[in-house]
Design a protein around this motif. Sequence first.
Motif, mmCIF file in Angstrom:
data_model
loop_
_atom_site.group_PDB
_atom_site.id
_atom_site.type_symbol
_atom_site.label_atom_id
_atom_site.label_comp_id
_atom_site.label_asym_id
_atom_site.label_seq_id
_atom_site.Cartn_x
_atom_site.Cartn_y
_atom_site.Cartn_z
ATOM 1 N N THR A 1 11.431 4.953 -8.660
ATOM 2 C CA THR A 1 10.806 6.183 -9.161
ATOM 3 C C THR A 1 9.398 6.301 -8.601
ATOM 4 O O THR A 1 8.572 5.412 -8.810
ATOM 5 C CB THR A 1 10.735 6.186 -10.699
ATOM 6 N N ARG A 2 9.124 7.389 -7.897
ATOM 7 C CA ARG A 2 7.788 7.559 -7.317
ATOM 8 C C ARG A 2 6.783 7.809 -8.434
ATOM 9 O O ARG A 2 7.059 8.535 -9.397
ATOM 10 C CB ARG A 2 7.773 8.687 -6.289
ATOM 11 N N PRO A 3 5.596 7.214 -8.344
ATOM 12 C CA PRO A 3 4.583 7.372 -9.389
ATOM 13 C C PRO A 3 3.867 8.712 -9.283
ATOM 14 O O PRO A 3 3.877 9.359 -8.234
ATOM 15 C CB PRO A 3 3.629 6.218 -9.108
ATOM 16 N N ALA B 1 6.717 11.260 4.133
ATOM 17 C CA ALA B 1 7.391 9.966 4.220
ATOM 18 C C ALA B 1 7.952 9.560 2.862
ATOM 19 O O ALA B 1 9.063 9.023 2.766
ATOM 20 C CB ALA B 1 6.423 8.902 4.735
ATOM 21 N N VAL B 2 7.191 9.815 1.792
ATOM 22 C CA VAL B 2 7.668 9.505 0.442
ATOM 23 C C VAL B 2 8.860 10.383 0.088
ATOM 24 O O VAL B 2 9.836 9.917 -0.523
ATOM 25 C CB VAL B 2 6.534 9.681 -0.587
ATOM 26 N N ASP B 3 8.803 11.648 0.460
ATOM 27 C CA ASP B 3 9.919 12.559 0.205
ATOM 28 C C ASP B 3 11.207 12.038 0.855
ATOM 29 O O ASP B 3 12.291 12.100 0.252
ATOM 30 C CB ASP B 3 9.608 13.956 0.750
ATOM 31 N N LYS B 4 11.093 11.515 2.070
ATOM 32 C CA LYS B 4 12.265 10.993 2.778
ATOM 33 C C LYS B 4 12.845 9.790 2.040
ATOM 34 O O LYS B 4 14.058 9.694 1.851
ATOM 35 C CB LYS B 4 11.889 10.610 4.204
ATOM 36 N N ILE B 5 11.978 8.868 1.621
ATOM 37 C CA ILE B 5 12.444 7.684 0.898
ATOM 38 C C ILE B 5 13.151 8.098 -0.388
ATOM 39 O O ILE B 5 14.226 7.587 -0.720
ATOM 40 C CB ILE B 5 11.266 6.741 0.585
ATOM 41 N N GLY C 1 0.814 -1.204 0.000
ATOM 42 C CA GLY C 1 0.000 0.000 0.000
ATOM 43 C C GLY C 1 0.850 1.258 0.000
ATOM 44 O O GLY C 1 2.071 1.208 -0.193
ATOM 45 N N PRO C 2 0.229 2.410 0.223
ATOM 46 C CA PRO C 2 0.953 3.685 0.231
ATOM 47 C C PRO C 2 1.722 3.894 1.520
ATOM 48 O O PRO C 2 1.537 3.179 2.509
ATOM 49 C CB PRO C 2 -0.181 4.704 0.102
ATOM 50 N N MET C 3 2.585 4.892 1.518
ATOM 51 C CA MET C 3 3.224 5.345 2.745
ATOM 52 C C MET C 3 2.217 6.207 3.519
ATOM 53 O O MET C 3 1.170 6.576 3.005
ATOM 54 C CB MET C 3 4.487 6.150 2.424
#
Length: 495
Positions: free
Chosen positions: A372-374, A349-353, A342-344
């Motif tokens: 690569t983030r979608p 949190a996505v920015d950190k990853i 699922g999502p973060m």
Amino acid sequence: MTVAQQHLKTPLTHNIDLSACSRGLYIGGEWRTSEGDRKIPVVDPSTEVVLAHVSDASIGDGVAAVDAAAKAAAGWRETAPRKRSEILRRCFELMIERSEMLATLISMENGKALRDARGEVAYAAEFFRWNSEEAVRIAGQFGTAPSGTNRIIVDYQPIGICVLITPWNFPAAMATRKIAPALAAGCTVVLKPASETPLTAYALAAIYEEAGVPAGVVNVVTTSTPGPVTAAMLGDPRVRKLSFTGSTGVGRTLLAEAAKSVLSCSMELGGNAPLIVFDDADLKTALDGAMVAKMRNAGEACTAANRLYVQAGIHDAFAAGLVKRMSALSVGDGVDPKTECGPMITRKAVDKIERLVANAVQGGAKVMSGGTRPEGKGFFYPPTVLSGVSQQSEMAHEEIFGPVAPIRSFSSEDEVVALANDTEYGLAAYVFTKDLTRGMRVAGKLEAGMVALNRGLVSDPAAPFGGVKQSGLGREGGSHGILEFMEAKYIAASF
């Protein structure tokens, strides 16, 4: 109709009355609005839709929760252990009966795959069953002093009012892992769940009430200003215990605050778990274990494998197998039964990853899959495998808290033990080898509170959970867990 609207009307969620989980703060057995009737939005990470609004507690509300816990303390402390046991057992039974509702609610507010949420509910409920059995087995000690002058009697008594602070990644399990032993010991509690995932905590509060937990024994408050509210509760002389699960940074701050009142503290903090695969490991077993250790809850777990060290002889085969499995995972809305990742929890949190992956690549790592983030709605990041990750990279020393598996090759046992211990953390570690002697030897050398040998899951309600170094203080679960909520009283008696 938008995708978000469709999500809210799916068969999996239409039977959940979210307003029942957002009736207000739960204090003294009553649902009440916060001072000023302030609200906190609860966002679905899969769709970015606001699911509900919960009450935003003030300092006064926090103190009121302590008042309620204090009022209920004597009655609960004097409740017979068998009665407490039966109530805890009923909490377990009701959680199992409502497991699908609770799992769906967790998936909605946390974003985790429904299969992971179902596993969490089963795990969370087990803490009530285990501690219902522990409640009637609290034993003291009796003996003769070596001098022969008196008898030594040791009695275990409830420590008192407890403030419990839990994170967003396991909104059910992190609460029950604290509440169940505290109640079994005879303590009353104030729970402050994470504001990102409060609905589960309030749903569980209603279950506790139905199970027969008396008013004021469990209180639940949510707040957007945790610092001042928590400080007010910890500064109250009636509070004698703090149990916290969360980041090491916040843990340090809370320890400093608790020191002002010399509170007993249990701290389950950050992790940086190494996963070690030796050349002689069974490849399938190692891959199975790595997928569980890395991808349980999409990597958003303090016990998640954060660094994968694979011996040179098996490295390429392991990396290829991991890429194949990670690439095949279905990414999507948490409540969709087909979703495996699922999502973060938030966009931050996505920015950190993304930052950690970019730093690793700059340091020479190769992206083998994902990376690569979608685009579009939701806080998603794809399952990602990196090879050649430097020990100097940021992700070698910082929790990723996401679906990224960084692999590094090693040659010798001494080398990998040194690499694994090169961190301020020491929560969990994973070792894969067919040589049991080596497995036990390496487990003994690793600076970690928990080691999984040839398996990817280490947590168990019947075992002590906790870490060393800056991963925390104390233990939760097992027979150790209930003792965290008790004080040993020594009586020197002459007959």
